[in-house]
Scaffold this motif. Structure first.
Motif, PDB file in Angstrom:
ATOM      1  N   LEU A 120     -14.265  17.882  59.351  1.00 56.67           N
ATOM      2  CA  LEU A 120     -13.169  17.292  58.586  1.00 56.67           C
ATOM      3  C   LEU A 120     -12.209  18.375  58.091  1.00 56.67           C
ATOM      4  O   LEU A 120     -10.984  18.239  58.185  1.00 56.67           O
ATOM      5  CB  LEU A 120     -13.755  16.495  57.405  1.00 56.67           C
ATOM      6  CG  LEU A 120     -12.774  15.824  56.450  1.00 56.67           C
ATOM      7  CD1 LEU A 120     -11.888  14.825  57.183  1.00 56.67           C
ATOM      8  CD2 LEU A 120     -13.516  15.111  55.304  1.00 56.67           C
ATOM      9  N   TYR A 121     -12.783  19.466  57.574  1.00 55.76           N
ATOM     10  CA  TYR A 121     -11.950  20.558  57.046  1.00 55.76           C
ATOM     11  C   TYR A 121     -11.028  21.099  58.132  1.00 55.76           C
ATOM     12  O   TYR A 121      -9.831  21.297  57.923  1.00 55.76           O
ATOM     13  CB  TYR A 121     -12.859  21.674  56.506  1.00 55.76           C
ATOM     14  CG  TYR A 121     -12.106  22.748  55.738  1.00 55.76           C
ATOM     15  CD1 TYR A 121     -11.863  22.616  54.373  1.00 55.76           C
ATOM     16  CD2 TYR A 121     -11.638  23.899  56.375  1.00 55.76           C
ATOM     17  CE1 TYR A 121     -11.170  23.592  53.652  1.00 55.76           C
ATOM     18  CE2 TYR A 121     -10.949  24.884  55.671  1.00 55.76           C
ATOM     19  CZ  TYR A 121     -10.724  24.719  54.309  1.00 55.76           C
ATOM     20  OH  TYR A 121     -10.038  25.698  53.615  1.00 55.76           O
ATOM     21  N   LYS A 122     -11.589  21.290  59.323  1.00 59.86           N
ATOM     22  CA  LYS A 122     -10.769  21.823  60.426  1.00 59.86           C
ATOM     23  C   LYS A 122      -9.634  20.876  60.801  1.00 59.86           C
ATOM     24  O   LYS A 122      -8.507  21.309  61.026  1.00 59.86           O
ATOM     25  CB  LYS A 122     -11.648  22.085  61.651  1.00 59.86           C
ATOM     26  CG  LYS A 122     -12.492  23.342  61.515  1.00 59.86           C
ATOM     27  CD  LYS A 122     -13.171  23.645  62.832  1.00 59.86           C
ATOM     28  CE  LYS A 122     -13.837  24.994  62.804  1.00 59.86           C
ATOM     29  NZ  LYS A 122     -14.665  25.201  64.011  1.00 59.86           N
ATOM     30  N   TRP A 123      -9.938  19.599  60.865  1.00 59.12           N
ATOM     31  CA  TRP A 123      -8.890  18.616  61.171  1.00 59.12           C
ATOM     32  C   TRP A 123      -7.802  18.622  60.107  1.00 59.12           C
ATOM     33  O   TRP A 123      -6.619  18.643  60.416  1.00 59.12           O
ATOM     34  CB  TRP A 123      -9.488  17.204  61.255  1.00 59.12           C
ATOM     35  CG  TRP A 123     -10.166  16.869  62.539  1.00 59.12           C
ATOM     36  CD1 TRP A 123     -11.481  16.545  62.695  1.00 59.12           C
ATOM     37  CD2 TRP A 123      -9.569  16.786  63.849  1.00 59.12           C
ATOM     38  NE1 TRP A 123     -11.739  16.255  64.018  1.00 59.12           N
ATOM     39  CE2 TRP A 123     -10.586  16.406  64.741  1.00 59.12           C
ATOM     40  CE3 TRP A 123      -8.283  16.992  64.335  1.00 59.12           C
ATOM     41  CZ2 TRP A 123     -10.365  16.225  66.108  1.00 59.12           C
ATOM     42  CZ3 TRP A 123      -8.048  16.820  65.701  1.00 59.12           C
ATOM     43  CH2 TRP A 123      -9.085  16.441  66.571  1.00 59.12           C
ATOM     44  N   LEU A 124      -8.260  18.564  58.847  1.00 63.31           N
ATOM     45  CA  LEU A 124      -7.291  18.502  57.740  1.00 63.31           C
ATOM     46  C   LEU A 124      -6.305  19.658  57.811  1.00 63.31           C
ATOM     47  O   LEU A 124      -5.105  19.501  57.607  1.00 63.31           O
ATOM     48  CB  LEU A 124      -8.018  18.544  56.383  1.00 63.31           C
ATOM     49  CG  LEU A 124      -8.754  17.285  55.958  1.00 63.31           C
ATOM     50  CD1 LEU A 124      -9.592  17.565  54.709  1.00 63.31           C
ATOM     51  CD2 LEU A 124      -7.754  16.161  55.674  1.00 63.31           C
ATOM     52  N   HIS A 125      -6.850  20.846  58.142  1.00 62.11           N
ATOM     53  CA  HIS A 125      -5.999  22.040  58.115  1.00 62.11           C
ATOM     54  C   HIS A 125      -5.279  22.293  59.435  1.00 62.11           C
ATOM     55  O   HIS A 125      -4.640  23.324  59.620  1.00 62.11           O
ATOM     56  CB  HIS A 125      -6.789  23.240  57.583  1.00 62.11           C
ATOM     57  CG  HIS A 125      -7.148  23.022  56.143  1.00 62.11           C
ATOM     58  ND1 HIS A 125      -6.269  23.278  55.127  1.00 62.11           N
ATOM     59  CD2 HIS A 125      -8.243  22.459  55.568  1.00 62.11           C
ATOM     60  CE1 HIS A 125      -6.822  22.914  53.974  1.00 62.11           C
ATOM     61  NE2 HIS A 125      -8.018  22.411  54.213  1.00 62.11           N
ATOM     62  N   LYS A 126      -5.385  21.320  60.314  1.00 62.86           N
ATOM     63  CA  LYS A 126      -4.463  21.291  61.462  1.00 62.86           C
ATOM     64  C   LYS A 126      -3.345  20.305  61.159  1.00 62.86           C
ATOM     65  O   LYS A 126      -2.476  20.066  61.989  1.00 62.86           O
ATOM     66  CB  LYS A 126      -5.211  20.812  62.721  1.00 62.86           C
ATOM     67  CG  LYS A 126      -6.072  21.861  63.360  1.00 62.86           C
ATOM     68  CD  LYS A 126      -6.406  21.415  64.792  1.00 62.86           C
ATOM     69  CE  LYS A 126      -7.324  22.391  65.461  1.00 62.86           C
ATOM     70  NZ  LYS A 126      -8.739  21.979  65.357  1.00 62.86           N
ATOM     71  N   GLY A 127      -3.436  19.685  60.012  1.00 61.20           N
ATOM     72  CA  GLY A 127      -2.413  18.696  59.647  1.00 61.20           C
ATOM     73  C   GLY A 127      -2.662  17.331  60.271  1.00 61.20           C
ATOM     74  O   GLY A 127      -1.738  16.523  60.380  1.00 61.20           O
ATOM     75  N   ALA A 128      -3.907  17.069  60.670  1.00 58.89           N
ATOM     76  CA  ALA A 128      -4.202  15.797  61.353  1.00 58.89           C
ATOM     77  C   ALA A 128      -4.320  14.640  60.357  1.00 58.89           C
ATOM     78  O   ALA A 128      -4.713  14.829  59.205  1.00 58.89           O
ATOM     79  CB  ALA A 128      -5.502  15.930  62.140  1.00 58.89           C
ATOM     80  N   SER A 129      -3.986  13.445  60.829  1.00 57.60           N
ATOM     81  CA  SER A 129      -4.233  12.239  60.038  1.00 57.60           C
ATOM     82  C   SER A 129      -5.618  11.717  60.417  1.00 57.60           C
ATOM     83  O   SER A 129      -6.193  12.147  61.421  1.00 57.60           O
ATOM     84  CB  SER A 129      -3.178  11.181  60.341  1.00 57.60           C
ATOM     85  OG  SER A 129      -3.288  10.803  61.697  1.00 57.60           O
ATOM     86  N   LEU A 130      -6.139  10.775  59.637  1.00 53.98           N
ATOM     87  CA  LEU A 130      -7.478  10.240  59.930  1.00 53.98           C
ATOM     88  C   LEU A 130      -7.572   9.705  61.361  1.00 53.98           C
ATOM     89  O   LEU A 130      -8.548   9.953  62.070  1.00 53.98           O
ATOM     90  CB  LEU A 130      -7.833   9.126  58.939  1.00 53.98           C
ATOM     91  CG  LEU A 130      -8.211   9.544  57.516  1.00 53.98           C
ATOM     92  CD1 LEU A 130      -8.600   8.312  56.695  1.00 53.98           C
ATOM     93  CD2 LEU A 130      -9.347  10.557  57.504  1.00 53.98           C
ATOM     94  N   ASP A 131      -6.517   9.009  61.816  1.00 54.34           N
ATOM     95  CA  ASP A 131      -6.515   8.442  63.181  1.00 54.34           C
ATOM     96  C   ASP A 131      -6.753   9.496  64.249  1.00 54.34           C
ATOM     97  O   ASP A 131      -7.334   9.224  65.293  1.00 54.34           O
ATOM     98  CB  ASP A 131      -5.135   7.831  63.527  1.00 54.34           C
ATOM     99  CG  ASP A 131      -4.791   6.711  62.605  1.00 54.34           C
ATOM    100  OD1 ASP A 131      -5.716   6.201  61.954  1.00 54.34           O
ATOM    101  OD2 ASP A 131      -3.585   6.359  62.532  1.00 54.34           O
ATOM    102  N   GLN A 132      -6.217  10.675  63.983  1.00 56.26           N
ATOM    103  CA  GLN A 132      -6.281  11.728  65.013  1.00 56.26           C
ATOM    104  C   GLN A 132      -7.626  12.458  65.053  1.00 56.26           C
ATOM    105  O   GLN A 132      -7.873  13.246  65.955  1.00 56.26           O
ATOM    106  CB  GLN A 132      -5.165  12.750  64.780  1.00 56.26           C
ATOM    107  CG  GLN A 132      -3.777  12.148  64.983  1.00 56.26           C
ATOM    108  CD  GLN A 132      -2.678  13.014  64.385  1.00 56.26           C
ATOM    109  OE1 GLN A 132      -2.865  13.670  63.353  1.00 56.26           O
ATOM    110  NE2 GLN A 132      -1.524  13.023  65.028  1.00 56.26           N
ATOM    111  N   MET A 133      -8.491  12.196  64.088  1.00 60.85           N
ATOM    112  CA  MET A 133      -9.747  12.955  64.008  1.00 60.85           C
ATOM    113  C   MET A 133     -10.773  12.336  64.963  1.00 60.85           C
ATOM    114  O   MET A 133     -11.604  11.519  64.577  1.00 60.85           O
ATOM    115  CB  MET A 133     -10.267  12.953  62.567  1.00 60.85           C
ATOM    116  CG  MET A 133      -9.262  13.559  61.602  1.00 60.85           C
ATOM    117  SD  MET A 133      -9.880  13.601  59.920  1.00 60.85           S
ATOM    118  CE  MET A 133      -8.463  14.285  59.046  1.00 60.85           C
TER     119      MET A 133
END
Ligand code: SAH
Length: 350
Positions: free
Chosen positions: A30-43
């Motif tokens: 989750l941390y990695k996704w968040l700090h790529k600027g991803a939205s929940l849908d994109q994870m």
């Protein structure tokens, strides 16, 4: 209350994810996704059940581009809208050493510097660490390029939002975040001495820029109200302590305003001031011909005056450069897009 998960350190996010009844390794994903600027849908590797919990328990207070101006030199200026309708500005710049984003730390500002557009409508509020990060993530997504350098020199006074700014820097440093080292981060302050003193003890060797703009208290009082609280000699003493503790060179910003602070005598006074208060210290003066804003009558002098100012400083042993003007054709002086937005909105309401 849903929690701002983009402002959490990784260990805090881990606690949070465990609290949702999920496994620890999910926190790292989750941390990695968040700090790529991803939205929940994109994870894509986060299970649907966990996303449902996040939708209820978590917030990602990002910013969204409302306007964008692209300069001939590749500089991009963004007007971002925050979740509550506040507007802030950021600038993306290409340099030969990498891409830099100039980040805002507050919506508006209460420091009241006379020549600055960010202060025209006062301070609306400070930004959360997530909102500072999001300015960079959105610029990366929009340009498709990685950001390697950050300057905290946009709207607002970073030391008037101290805790959030320090957290933002630590998140920038984090291995599973952008992993940008302190040497690639600069912070500019108008001279809140308590902030500089505290910051010297954080163990963050960030390049500090101090907005000086005048060689005497009398002149500085007239354009920077903060000087009445922290006069020049107090400010320079604090700069000296910062240098002694961190070993980092300090850069002084100096906006050249015609007829006010750009004479040869001003340059001589500035050199004498810096050399006597900061003996033996690596100093750099960054000269910025003032960007005129229409609400105030400040003008820039002729090119000759600027050149002469640089020469005089150097003759007296002070290193100086005139700031390279990126985005000159899109009036990239912070606060100007937002000030216009305010006018339009006020006009619409009338
Ligand atoms: N609050 C911080 C960051 C502000 S903006 C600070 O005061 O340092 C970054 C720099 O731009 C500051 O040095 C600020 O004084 C300068 N600046 C603001 N408005 C300007 C203008 N119209 N022309 C030139 N420099 C300006």
């Amino acid at each position: 209350m849903p929690k701002d998960i983009l402002s959490m350190y990784e260990h805090e996010l881990t606690e949070f994810v465990l609290g949702l009844g999920e496994e620890k390794y999910r926190a790292k994903q989750l941390y990695k996704w968040l700090h790529k600027g991803a939205s929940l849908d994109q994870m894509s590797d986060i299970p649907k059940k966990m996303k449902e919990k996040l939708e209820k328990e978590a917030l990602i207070p990002g910013v969204k581009a409302e306007e964008k101006q692209v300069s001939e030199d590749g500089t991009v200026k963004y007007l971002f809208r925050c979740y509550d309708g506040e507007y802030i500005e950021s600038v993306f710049m290409r340099h030969d050493y990498g891409n830099t984003v100039c980040v805002s730390s507050q919506a508006g500002c209460r420091m009241g510097c006379r020549f600055c557009a960010s202060t025209l409508n006062g301070l609306k509020r400070s930004l959360a660490p997530s909102e500072m990060l999001s300015q960079i993530y959105e610029a990366q997504k929009d340009t498709g390029e990685r950001v390697s350098n950050v300057v905290i020199m946009g709207m607002g006074e970073p030391f008037d939002n101290y805790d959030n700014v320090v957290r933002f820097i630590r998140l920038l440093n984090s291995e599973n975040g952008l992993n940008i080292g302190c040497r690639r981060i600069s912070l500019s302050t108008c001279g809140l001495v308590e902030g500089i003193d505290r910051f010297a003890d954080e163990g963050l060797p960030v390049t500090l820029s101090v907005s000086l703009h005048s060689p005497t208290n009398e002149q500085r009082d007239a354009i920077m109200p903060v000087n009445r609280r922290y006069p020049i000699e107090v400010l320079l003493q604090s700069c000296r302590k910062y240098f002694e503790k961190t070993g980092r060179r300090i850069s002084f910003e100096y906006a050249l305003i015609d007829g006010q602070n750009n004479s040869e005598e001003d340059a001589r006074k500035l050199a004498a001031l810096l050399k006597s208060n900061l003996p033996g210290m690596a100093i750099h003066v960054n000269l910025i011909p003032v960007n005129p804003i229409k609400e105030r009558d400040f003008r820039r002098g002729e090119k000759k005056m600027t050149e002469n100012f640089v020469k005089t400083l150097e003759k007296h042993g002070v290193n100086a450069t005139v700031r390279k003007r990126l985005g000159a054709d899109i009036d990239a002086s912070c606060g100007q897009l937002r000030a216009r937005k305010y006018e339009t909105n006020a006009g619409n309401q009338a």
